[in-house]
Motif scaffolding. Structure first.
Motif, PDB file in Angstrom:
ATOM      1  N   GLU A  12       0.848  -1.178   0.000  1.00 49.25           N
ATOM      2  CA  GLU A  12       0.000   0.000   0.000  1.00 49.25           C
ATOM      3  C   GLU A  12       0.889   1.235   0.000  1.00 49.25           C
ATOM      4  O   GLU A  12       1.822   1.325   0.795  1.00 49.25           O
ATOM      5  CB  GLU A  12      -0.912   0.015   1.220  1.00 49.25           C
ATOM      6  N   TRP A  13       0.605   2.156  -0.868  1.00 54.32           N
ATOM      7  CA  TRP A  13       1.381   3.383  -0.995  1.00 54.32           C
ATOM      8  C   TRP A  13       0.530   4.558  -0.551  1.00 54.32           C
ATOM      9  O   TRP A  13      -0.665   4.612  -0.829  1.00 54.32           O
ATOM     10  CB  TRP A  13       1.797   3.597  -2.446  1.00 54.32           C
ATOM     11  N   SER A  14       1.175   5.501   0.122  1.00 52.78           N
ATOM     12  CA  SER A  14       0.484   6.738   0.487  1.00 52.78           C
ATOM     13  C   SER A  14       1.494   7.876   0.480  1.00 52.78           C
ATOM     14  O   SER A  14       2.664   7.685   0.804  1.00 52.78           O
ATOM     15  CB  SER A  14      -0.180   6.613   1.858  1.00 52.78           C
ATOM     16  N   ALA A  15       1.034   9.033   0.116  1.00 53.71           N
ATOM     17  CA  ALA A  15       1.900  10.216   0.096  1.00 53.71           C
ATOM     18  C   ALA A  15       2.133  10.691   1.521  1.00 53.71           C
ATOM     19  O   ALA A  15       1.196  10.802   2.317  1.00 53.71           O
ATOM     20  CB  ALA A  15       1.263  11.321  -0.724  1.00 53.71           C
ATOM     21  N   THR A  16       3.393  10.957   1.851  1.00 48.11           N
ATOM     22  CA  THR A  16       3.702  11.477   3.183  1.00 48.11           C
ATOM     23  C   THR A  16       4.167  12.921   3.125  1.00 48.11           C
ATOM     24  O   THR A  16       4.017  13.658   4.084  1.00 48.11           O
ATOM     25  CB  THR A  16       4.779  10.632   3.883  1.00 48.11           C
ATOM     26  N   LYS A  17       4.743  13.310   1.989  1.00 40.30           N
ATOM     27  CA  LYS A  17       5.212  14.688   1.812  1.00 40.30           C
ATOM     28  C   LYS A  17       5.062  15.071   0.344  1.00 40.30           C
ATOM     29  O   LYS A  17       5.157  14.223  -0.533  1.00 40.30           O
ATOM     30  CB  LYS A  17       6.675  14.826   2.197  1.00 40.30           C
ATOM     31  N   SER A  18       4.856  16.342   0.096  1.00 44.94           N
ATOM     32  CA  SER A  18       4.872  16.874  -1.264  1.00 44.94           C
ATOM     33  C   SER A  18       6.064  17.801  -1.377  1.00 44.94           C
ATOM     34  O   SER A  18       6.256  18.679  -0.530  1.00 44.94           O
ATOM     35  CB  SER A  18       3.594  17.668  -1.560  1.00 44.94           C
ATOM     36  N   LEU A  19       6.858  17.586  -2.399  1.00 47.37           N
ATOM     37  CA  LEU A  19       8.025  18.431  -2.642  1.00 47.37           C
ATOM     38  C   LEU A  19       7.666  19.410  -3.749  1.00 47.37           C
ATOM     39  O   LEU A  19       7.473  19.019  -4.885  1.00 47.37           O
ATOM     40  CB  LEU A  19       9.223  17.571  -3.041  1.00 47.37           C
ATOM     41  N   ARG A  20       7.565  20.671  -3.385  1.00 41.93           N
ATOM     42  CA  ARG A  20       7.164  21.692  -4.358  1.00 41.93           C
ATOM     43  C   ARG A  20       8.312  22.669  -4.581  1.00 41.93           C
ATOM     44  O   ARG A  20       8.887  23.174  -3.622  1.00 41.93           O
ATOM     45  CB  ARG A  20       5.934  22.436  -3.867  1.00 41.93           C
ATOM     46  N   GLY A  21       8.629  22.913  -5.837  1.00 44.44           N
ATOM     47  CA  GLY A  21       9.710  23.836  -6.138  1.00 44.44           C
ATOM     48  C   GLY A  21       9.888  24.092  -7.618  1.00 44.44           C
ATOM     49  O   GLY A  21      10.263  25.178  -8.017  1.00 44.44           O
ATOM     50  N   HIS A  22       9.607  23.105  -8.439  1.00 41.87           N
ATOM     51  CA  HIS A  22       9.723  23.299  -9.880  1.00 41.87           C
ATOM     52  C   HIS A  22       8.502  24.041 -10.398  1.00 41.87           C
ATOM     53  O   HIS A  22       7.401  23.910  -9.863  1.00 41.87           O
ATOM     54  CB  HIS A  22       9.851  21.953 -10.597  1.00 41.87           C
ATOM     55  N   THR A  23       8.714  24.821 -11.447  1.00 43.90           N
ATOM     56  CA  THR A  23       7.618  25.581 -12.037  1.00 43.90           C
ATOM     57  C   THR A  23       7.098  24.936 -13.316  1.00 43.90           C
ATOM     58  O   THR A  23       6.210  25.483 -13.960  1.00 43.90           O
ATOM     59  CB  THR A  23       8.068  27.026 -12.353  1.00 43.90           C
TER      60      THR A  23
END
Length: 126
Positions: A12-23
């Protein structure tokens, strides 16, 4: 026979963090060998090094003039490299985040060499 086992899928996969930086879109990703960091390449002409434990951007590499198409780590986590559509390969220190060297297509052509004898960068039009 494939597909006939009655075992449930335990992964089972789940998102733990979102990495935001690219445009713009991500072109490539590479995990460090200790799995603590990630480097991403984007068509926004940047590569970004991430601390995946903290979910934070460590640094942005903005030395390319065109899409960054590939990124990688050396096996000892000392260097990262980024390759771009501008036909350059940049090598950075993973610890200081400094650009150490830029290699271009011409760096691999010896003045006495036959130009058709080998290529590091492939050209679609050639």
């Amino acid at each position: 026979i494939l597909g006939e086992d009655d075992l449930p899928n335990k992964e089972e996969w789940s998102a733990t963090k979102s990495l935001r930086g690219h445009t713009n879109g991500i072109y490539d990703l590479a995990w460090s060998f200790d799995s603590m960091q990630l480097i991403s390449a984007s068509i926004d002409c940047k590569a970004i090094m991430w601390d995946v434990v903290k979910g934070k951007k460590m640094t942005e590499f903005e030395d390319h003039e065109h899409y960054v198409q590939g990124v990688c780590w050396d096996p000892k986590n000392r260097f990262v490299a980024s390759q771009s559509a501008d036909r350059t390969l940049n090598v950075y220190s993973a610890s200081s985040k400094r650009l150490l060297h830029t290699l271009s297509r011409s760096d691999f052509i010896h003045e006495d060499a036959n130009l058709k004898s080998g290529k590091l960068f492939c050209e679609e039009s050639a």
